[in-house]
Write a protein that holds these residues in place. Structure first.
Motif, PDB file in Angstrom:
ATOM      1  N   SER A  88       1.001  -1.040   0.402  1.00  0.00           N
ATOM      2  CA  SER A  88      -0.001   0.169   0.095  1.00  0.00           C
ATOM      3  C   SER A  88       1.024   1.287   0.181  1.00  0.00           C
ATOM      4  O   SER A  88       0.713   1.946  -0.950  1.00  0.00           O
ATOM      5  N   THR A  89       2.252   1.280   0.658  1.00  0.00           N
ATOM      6  CA  THR A  89       2.931   2.226   0.521  1.00  0.00           C
ATOM      7  C   THR A  89       3.584   2.597  -0.145  1.00  0.00           C
ATOM      8  O   THR A  89       3.724   4.078  -0.972  1.00  0.00           O
ATOM      9  N   LYS A  90       4.005   1.591  -1.252  1.00  0.00           N
ATOM     10  CA  LYS A  90       4.603   1.614  -2.768  1.00  0.00           C
ATOM     11  C   LYS A  90       3.338   3.047  -3.361  1.00  0.00           C
ATOM     12  O   LYS A  90       3.929   2.968  -4.551  1.00  0.00           O
ATOM     13  N   ALA A  91       2.173   1.369  -3.219  1.00  0.00           N
ATOM     14  CA  ALA A  91       1.507   1.641  -4.398  1.00  0.00           C
ATOM     15  C   ALA A  91       1.151   3.961  -4.003  1.00  0.00           C
ATOM     16  O   ALA A  91       0.795   4.811  -5.432  1.00  0.00           O
ATOM     17  N   GLY A  92       0.971   4.148  -3.357  1.00  0.00           N
ATOM     18  CA  GLY A  92       0.989   5.806  -2.955  1.00  0.00           C
ATOM     19  C   GLY A  92       1.967   5.866  -3.012  1.00  0.00           C
ATOM     20  O   GLY A  92       1.844   7.558  -3.386  1.00  0.00           O
ATOM     21  N   VAL A  93       3.588   5.897  -2.731  1.00  0.00           N
ATOM     22  CA  VAL A  93       3.981   6.917  -3.494  1.00  0.00           C
ATOM     23  C   VAL A  93       4.168   7.067  -5.175  1.00  0.00           C
ATOM     24  O   VAL A  93       4.706   8.055  -6.002  1.00  0.00           O
ATOM     25  N   THR A  94       3.423   6.309  -5.459  1.00  0.00           N
ATOM     26  CA  THR A  94       3.357   5.913  -7.235  1.00  0.00           C
ATOM     27  C   THR A  94       2.070   7.038  -7.087  1.00  0.00           C
ATOM     28  O   THR A  94       2.044   8.079  -8.421  1.00  0.00           O
TER      29      THR A  94
END
Length: 111
Positions: A88-94
């Motif tokens: 979820s955090t890496k999707a948020g970074v995107t």
């Protein structure tokens, strides 16, 4: 974080920022505590946004084109078991990267 960016930005200026923080621990989603969820999101996601925000005024003034490079992960697109907070955090970074790229393109900053 803000103090370091301000110190560097005011003394030398900034031309680029690389956000590369990330950590995870294998836990099944049903066993995650709120504290762990918050900790991962503060480091892997919130820090990306705030570091970008702190660097903004200095990147905008860069003699070159200011650049922000955010490191994400295939986990943002594929998802993996036992690392749901990381996914979820890496999707948020995107999402942050895409949003800032559009918002700051006319401010001498490329994401």
């Amino acid at each position: 974080m803000k103090k370091v960016v301000t110190e560097i930005g005011e003394k030398k200026g900034l031309d680029f920022l690389i956000n590369n923080a990330g950590t995870t621990k294998r836990w099944r989603a049903e066993d995650l505590s709120e504290e762990y969820w918050d900790k991962i999101h503060r480091l892997d996601l919130d820090a990306v946004f705030y570091m970008s925000q702190y660097a903004y005024p200095y990147l905008k003034k860069s003699k070159h084109v200011g650049r922000i490079v955010n490191i994400s992960s295939m986990a943002a697109h594929l998802g993996f078991e036992e690392v749901v907070p990381y996914c979820s955090t890496k999707a948020g970074v995107t999402g942050i990267t895409r949003g800032l790229a559009i918002e700051w393109v006319n401010d001498n900053i490329l994401d």
